[in-house]
Write an enzyme that holds these catalytic residues in place. Sequence first.
Site, PDB file in Angstrom:
ATOM      1  N   GLU A 157      10.662  34.007  22.936  1.00  0.00           N
ATOM      2  CA  GLU A 157      11.075  32.666  22.488  1.00  0.00           C
ATOM      3  C   GLU A 157      11.071  31.680  23.653  1.00  0.00           C
ATOM      4  O   GLU A 157      11.116  32.073  24.822  1.00  0.00           O
ATOM      5  CB  GLU A 157      12.450  32.705  21.834  1.00  0.00           C
ATOM      6  CG  GLU A 157      13.534  33.179  22.764  1.00  0.00           C
ATOM      7  CD  GLU A 157      14.872  32.497  22.520  1.00  0.00           C
ATOM      8  OE1 GLU A 157      14.917  31.280  22.296  1.00  0.00           O
ATOM      9  OE2 GLU A 157      15.890  33.205  22.596  1.00  0.00           O
ATOM     10  N   LYS A 172      14.677  21.306  20.662  1.00  0.00           N
ATOM     11  CA  LYS A 172      14.918  22.705  20.287  1.00  0.00           C
ATOM     12  C   LYS A 172      14.661  22.813  18.786  1.00  0.00           C
ATOM     13  O   LYS A 172      15.331  22.140  18.008  1.00  0.00           O
ATOM     14  CB  LYS A 172      16.371  23.042  20.622  1.00  0.00           C
ATOM     15  CG  LYS A 172      16.960  24.275  19.951  1.00  0.00           C
ATOM     16  CD  LYS A 172      18.450  24.397  20.306  1.00  0.00           C
ATOM     17  CE  LYS A 172      19.143  25.467  19.475  1.00  0.00           C
ATOM     18  NZ  LYS A 172      20.607  25.513  19.756  1.00  0.00           N
ATOM     19  N   VAL A 215      15.202  31.630  18.193  1.00  0.00           N
ATOM     20  CA  VAL A 215      14.926  32.995  17.723  1.00  0.00           C
ATOM     21  C   VAL A 215      14.335  32.961  16.311  1.00  0.00           C
ATOM     22  O   VAL A 215      13.318  33.593  16.030  1.00  0.00           O
ATOM     23  CB  VAL A 215      16.218  33.846  17.750  1.00  0.00           C
ATOM     24  CG1 VAL A 215      16.027  35.152  16.987  1.00  0.00           C
ATOM     25  CG2 VAL A 215      16.645  34.115  19.182  1.00  0.00           C
ATOM     26  N   ASP A 257      29.599  26.328  11.228  1.00  0.00           N
ATOM     27  CA  ASP A 257      28.496  26.509  12.178  1.00  0.00           C
ATOM     28  C   ASP A 257      28.072  27.980  12.231  1.00  0.00           C
ATOM     29  O   ASP A 257      28.686  28.797  12.912  1.00  0.00           O
ATOM     30  CB  ASP A 257      28.895  26.016  13.576  1.00  0.00           C
ATOM     31  CG  ASP A 257      27.713  26.000  14.533  1.00  0.00           C
ATOM     32  OD1 ASP A 257      26.620  26.466  14.156  1.00  0.00           O
ATOM     33  OD2 ASP A 257      27.886  25.516  15.665  1.00  0.00           O
ATOM     34  N   SER A 291      24.512  30.098  12.999  1.00  0.00           N
ATOM     35  CA  SER A 291      23.143  29.910  13.477  1.00  0.00           C
ATOM     36  C   SER A 291      22.131  30.191  12.366  1.00  0.00           C
ATOM     37  O   SER A 291      22.243  31.176  11.635  1.00  0.00           O
ATOM     38  CB  SER A 291      22.863  30.841  14.646  1.00  0.00           C
ATOM     39  OG  SER A 291      21.508  30.717  15.030  1.00  0.00           O
ATOM     40  N   ALA A 292      21.131  29.325  12.294  1.00  0.00           N
ATOM     41  CA  ALA A 292      20.037  29.534  11.335  1.00  0.00           C
ATOM     42  C   ALA A 292      19.188  30.740  11.715  1.00  0.00           C
ATOM     43  O   ALA A 292      18.331  31.160  10.927  1.00  0.00           O
ATOM     44  CB  ALA A 292      19.176  28.273  11.267  1.00  0.00           C
ATOM     45  N   ASP A 293      19.428  31.335  12.885  1.00  0.00           N
ATOM     46  CA  ASP A 293      18.752  32.598  13.235  1.00  0.00           C
ATOM     47  C   ASP A 293      19.006  33.654  12.157  1.00  0.00           C
ATOM     48  O   ASP A 293      18.108  34.451  11.841  1.00  0.00           O
ATOM     49  CB  ASP A 293      19.285  33.171  14.564  1.00  0.00           C
ATOM     50  CG  ASP A 293      18.800  32.411  15.788  1.00  0.00           C
ATOM     51  OD1 ASP A 293      17.931  31.527  15.651  1.00  0.00           O
ATOM     52  OD2 ASP A 293      19.322  32.709  16.882  1.00  0.00           O
ATOM     53  N   LYS A 306      25.226  36.397  20.978  1.00  0.00           N
ATOM     54  CA  LYS A 306      25.877  35.746  22.111  1.00  0.00           C
ATOM     55  C   LYS A 306      27.394  35.902  22.025  1.00  0.00           C
ATOM     56  O   LYS A 306      27.993  35.795  20.967  1.00  0.00           O
ATOM     57  CB  LYS A 306      25.459  34.278  22.167  1.00  0.00           C
ATOM     58  CG  LYS A 306      24.011  34.154  22.674  1.00  0.00           C
ATOM     59  CD  LYS A 306      23.643  32.744  23.000  1.00  0.00           C
ATOM     60  CE  LYS A 306      23.596  31.892  21.784  1.00  0.00           C
ATOM     61  NZ  LYS A 306      22.465  32.129  20.905  1.00  0.00           N
TER      62      LYS A 306
HETATM   63  N1  PSU Z   1      20.074  33.518  23.590  1.00  0.00           N
HETATM   64  C1  PSU Z   1      20.004  33.239  24.907  1.00  0.00           C
HETATM   65  N2  PSU Z   1      19.753  31.960  25.293  1.00  0.00           N
HETATM   66  C2  PSU Z   1      19.464  31.005  24.382  1.00  0.00           C
HETATM   67  C3  PSU Z   1      19.486  31.317  22.999  1.00  0.00           C
HETATM   68  C4  PSU Z   1      19.816  32.591  22.656  1.00  0.00           C
HETATM   69  O1  PSU Z   1      20.142  34.128  25.742  1.00  0.00           O
HETATM   70  O2  PSU Z   1      19.178  29.879  24.761  1.00  0.00           O
HETATM   71  C5  PSU Z   1      19.042  30.326  21.987  1.00  0.00           C
HETATM   72  C6  PSU Z   1      18.079  31.038  21.040  1.00  0.00           C
HETATM   73  O3  PSU Z   1      16.893  30.276  20.971  1.00  0.00           O
HETATM   74  C7  PSU Z   1      18.795  31.052  19.720  1.00  0.00           C
HETATM   75  C8  PSU Z   1      19.568  29.784  19.826  1.00  0.00           C
HETATM   76  O4  PSU Z   1      17.917  31.071  18.630  1.00  0.00           O
HETATM   77  O5  PSU Z   1      20.053  29.815  21.159  1.00  0.00           O
HETATM   78  C9  PSU Z   1      20.680  29.722  18.806  1.00  0.00           C
HETATM   79  O6  PSU Z   1      21.120  28.415  18.734  1.00  0.00           O
HETATM   80  P1  PSU Z   1      22.125  27.990  17.579  1.00  0.00           P
HETATM   81  O7  PSU Z   1      23.407  28.689  17.922  1.00  0.00           O
HETATM   82  O8  PSU Z   1      22.218  26.495  17.690  1.00  0.00           O
HETATM   83  O9  PSU Z   1      21.509  28.445  16.301  1.00  0.00           O
HETATM   84 MN    MN Z   2      24.690  26.027  15.085  1.00  0.00          MN
END
Ligand code: PSU
Ligand code: MN
Length: 304
Positions: A24, A85, A105, A137, A139-141, A158
């Site tokens: 990614e 992003k 992701v 909130d 994540s859309a992952d 995370k």
């Molecule tokens: N894991 C990491 N560093 C990052 C991310 C994940 O070690 O920067 C990023 C990934 O691209 C993941 C995104 O898809 O954070 C998730 O963001 P959000 O929580 O806004 O969905």
């Molecule tokens: Mn989010």
Amino acid sequence: MNRLDIHPEVARALADRRPVVALESTIVTHGLPRPDNLATARRVEAAVRAQGAVPATVAVVDGRARIGLDDATLARIAASDTIAKAGLRDLAPVAAAGGSASTTVGATAHLARLAGVRFFATGGLGGVHREARETWDESADLDALSRCGIAVVCSGVKSILDVAATLERLESLNVAVIGYGTDRFPGFYLTDTGHALEWRVDSPAEAAALVRARDELGLADRAVVFANPLPAADQLDPALHDRVLAAGLAACAAEGVRGKEVTPFLLDRFHRETEGLSLAANITLITRNATEAARIAVAAASAL
Ligand code: PSU
Ligand code: MN
């Protein structure tokens, strides 16, 4: 396909059924500080190559989805202050506007699979944020992985997240979570989140066999997550982690940080407040995950 540019080296490997590993780009643009981000991106690609697989870093560049970046393009996105992003839902608007974006992701998994790439390495998945009951909130992952047949090697989710809630959501979404040489769910900077896992594999061959079984059971439309922990000696000190996270979450609330800014904001705080310790852990874990994803891809290709 018209919006997809597959790097010639990646296209050749796919045509020959040789191993390819997707990587990614949001971790490069929004997850790591410059200049370590570019050095890490190169190092991660090299880790994939060292196992005999071809790396395919994914991004949207000038309106086109790219599967595999040449080094100049990788350097260009790593140097950009303004690059967006992109999650799955952002891909169409970014592309239609002719713009450029790094891919999360979820977006990376989707584009990689579209190109025929089946293996993917990243750091930590997104998931359910703490206080999601108020903020909604998530994540859309998670949704993306529930509708994309990729096998992703990561260090769990995370550690800034509500890990228990994230594991519940992964269960609801029917995304298999497999310990990679462990029975414990790792949390990115942390070796063990305290949550047990039901399933484990102990080798690339076992992981490849599990992916094959998934496909043979008609489940090739959803992800398998291989959770590969940092060795305890390389993790961030849990007490330091908890301190920095508590202050970071308070700063988030005080400054009104929301939506897709939350994750980059917290990671950036970690890198500054731990004086590089979280950065070192991050670089170690992403490199280790790339190595294992490549080994699994190699095992899968040799079993064909
Ligand atoms: N894991 C990491 N560093 C990052 C991310 C994940 O070690 O920067 C990023 C990934 O691209 C993941 C995104 O898809 O954070 C998730 O963001 P959000 O929580 O806004 O969905
Ligand atoms: Mn989010």
